[in-house]
Design a protein around this motif. Structure first.
Motif, mmCIF file in Angstrom:
data_model
loop_
_atom_site.group_PDB
_atom_site.id
_atom_site.type_symbol
_atom_site.label_atom_id
_atom_site.label_comp_id
_atom_site.label_asym_id
_atom_site.label_seq_id
_atom_site.Cartn_x
_atom_site.Cartn_y
_atom_site.Cartn_z
ATOM 1 N N ARG A 1 -5.124 10.683 -40.956
ATOM 2 C CA ARG A 1 -4.290 11.284 -40.135
ATOM 3 C C ARG A 1 -4.980 12.038 -39.013
ATOM 4 N NH1 ARG A 1 -0.554 12.215 -44.562
ATOM 5 N NH2 ARG A 1 1.108 10.632 -44.179
ATOM 6 N N GLN A 2 -5.982 12.853 -39.471
ATOM 7 C CA GLN A 2 -6.826 13.659 -38.520
ATOM 8 C C GLN A 2 -7.799 12.945 -37.534
ATOM 9 O OE1 GLN A 2 -8.987 15.828 -41.671
ATOM 10 N NE2 GLN A 2 -7.492 17.454 -41.642
ATOM 11 N N LEU A 3 -8.224 11.682 -38.028
ATOM 12 C CA LEU A 3 -8.859 11.156 -37.160
ATOM 13 C C LEU A 3 -7.907 10.447 -36.002
ATOM 14 C CD1 LEU A 3 -10.974 8.924 -39.621
ATOM 15 C CD2 LEU A 3 -12.036 10.507 -37.897
ATOM 16 N N ALA A 4 -6.816 10.012 -36.393
ATOM 17 C CA ALA A 4 -5.685 9.162 -35.596
ATOM 18 C C ALA A 4 -5.387 10.302 -34.623
ATOM 19 C CB ALA A 4 -4.476 8.976 -36.340
ATOM 20 N N ASP A 5 -5.258 11.612 -34.930
ATOM 21 C CA ASP A 5 -4.825 12.633 -34.059
ATOM 22 C C ASP A 5 -5.849 12.954 -33.255
ATOM 23 O OD1 ASP A 5 -2.459 12.967 -35.460
ATOM 24 O OD2 ASP A 5 -2.901 14.669 -36.387
ATOM 25 N N GLY A 6 -7.355 12.552 -33.401
ATOM 26 C CA GLY A 6 -8.400 12.779 -32.484
ATOM 27 C C GLY A 6 -8.716 11.699 -31.849
ATOM 28 N N HIS A 7 -7.984 10.722 -31.502
ATOM 29 C CA HIS A 7 -8.364 9.374 -31.039
ATOM 30 C C HIS A 7 -9.409 8.741 -31.670
ATOM 31 C CE1 HIS A 7 -5.694 10.275 -27.687
ATOM 32 N NE2 HIS A 7 -6.212 11.570 -27.622
ATOM 33 N N PHE A 8 -9.515 8.752 -33.107
ATOM 34 C CA PHE A 8 -10.666 8.122 -33.921
ATOM 35 C C PHE A 8 -11.858 8.456 -33.489
ATOM 36 C CE2 PHE A 8 -6.858 6.017 -35.023
ATOM 37 C CZ PHE A 8 -6.602 6.085 -36.320
ATOM 38 N N ALA B 1 -3.960 -4.160 -41.656
ATOM 39 C CA ALA B 1 -4.447 -3.670 -42.998
ATOM 40 C C ALA B 1 -3.290 -2.929 -43.673
ATOM 41 C CB ALA B 1 -5.914 -3.201 -42.908
ATOM 42 N N LEU B 2 -2.803 -1.994 -42.853
ATOM 43 C CA LEU B 2 -1.885 -0.983 -43.328
ATOM 44 C C LEU B 2 -0.657 -1.802 -43.866
ATOM 45 C CD1 LEU B 2 -2.695 2.074 -41.183
ATOM 46 C CD2 LEU B 2 -2.821 1.696 -43.578
ATOM 47 N N ASP B 3 -0.132 -2.926 -42.809
ATOM 48 C CA ASP B 3 0.951 -3.559 -43.036
ATOM 49 C C ASP B 3 0.785 -4.291 -44.391
ATOM 50 O OD1 ASP B 3 2.434 -2.809 -40.686
ATOM 51 O OD2 ASP B 3 1.600 -4.374 -39.601
ATOM 52 N N ASP B 4 -0.290 -4.904 -44.334
ATOM 53 C CA ASP B 4 -0.673 -5.619 -45.776
ATOM 54 C C ASP B 4 -0.273 -4.738 -47.000
ATOM 55 O OD1 ASP B 4 -1.255 -7.814 -43.930
ATOM 56 O OD2 ASP B 4 -3.564 -7.603 -44.376
ATOM 57 N N HIS C 1 -3.978 9.467 -51.707
ATOM 58 C CA HIS C 1 -3.429 10.640 -51.032
ATOM 59 C C HIS C 1 -4.786 11.192 -50.193
ATOM 60 C CE1 HIS C 1 0.782 10.777 -51.774
ATOM 61 N NE2 HIS C 1 0.329 10.083 -52.854
ATOM 62 N N PHE C 2 -5.690 11.416 -50.910
ATOM 63 C CA PHE C 2 -6.946 12.300 -50.568
ATOM 64 C C PHE C 2 -7.531 11.633 -49.291
ATOM 65 C CE2 PHE C 2 -11.388 13.087 -50.571
ATOM 66 C CZ PHE C 2 -11.510 14.489 -50.494
ATOM 67 N N LYS C 3 -7.274 10.221 -49.096
ATOM 68 C CA LYS C 3 -7.971 9.463 -47.827
ATOM 69 C C LYS C 3 -6.990 9.650 -46.782
ATOM 70 C CE LYS C 3 -10.808 6.475 -50.813
ATOM 71 N NZ LYS C 3 -10.863 5.291 -51.252
ATOM 72 N N LEU C 4 -5.876 9.862 -47.139
ATOM 73 C CA LEU C 4 -4.685 9.830 -45.874
ATOM 74 C C LEU C 4 -4.887 11.145 -45.051
ATOM 75 C CD1 LEU C 4 -1.496 8.449 -47.941
ATOM 76 C CD2 LEU C 4 -2.914 7.228 -46.277
ATOM 77 N N THR C 5 -5.235 12.126 -45.545
ATOM 78 C CA THR C 5 -5.361 13.200 -44.887
ATOM 79 C C THR C 5 -6.382 13.102 -43.683
ATOM 80 O OG1 THR C 5 -4.562 14.942 -46.359
ATOM 81 C CG2 THR C 5 -5.734 15.897 -44.607
ATOM 82 N N PRO C 6 -7.597 12.685 -44.089
ATOM 83 C CA PRO C 6 -8.630 12.584 -43.006
ATOM 84 C C PRO C 6 -8.163 11.281 -41.917
ATOM 85 C CG PRO C 6 -9.569 11.885 -45.067
ATOM 86 C CD PRO C 6 -8.209 12.634 -45.365
#
Length: 67
Positions: free
Chosen positions: A26-33, A54-57, A19-24
């Motif tokens: 999402r933030q990276l995705a919102d900022g085009h990584f 990897a997420l699908d896996d 859960h702790f890793k999901l927030t950043p």
């Protein structure tokens, strides 16, 4: 006295770490990584393809419903 963590303790700790890793993420995705949208190239697309796979896996491991 038993100081050994239980499987539930370890499970909850690892779930919290995810859960702790999901927030950043999402933030990276919102900022085009971190990439300038005007400078996106096919290498970036490939990187995201690998991340998506990897997420699908991971989803397949836990719920069997990966696309």
């Amino acid at each position: 006295m038993n100081n050994q963590p239980t499987a539930l303790d370890a499970h909850l700790a690892r779930a919290a770490a995810i859960h702790f890793k999901l927030t950043p993420l999402r933030q990276l995705a919102d900022g085009h990584f971190g990439h300038d949208p005007d400078a996106i190239h096919w290498g970036h697309v490939g990187d995201l393809g690998r991340a998506n796979q990897a997420l699908d896996d991971l989803l397949a491991i836990f719920d069997g419903k990966a696309e």
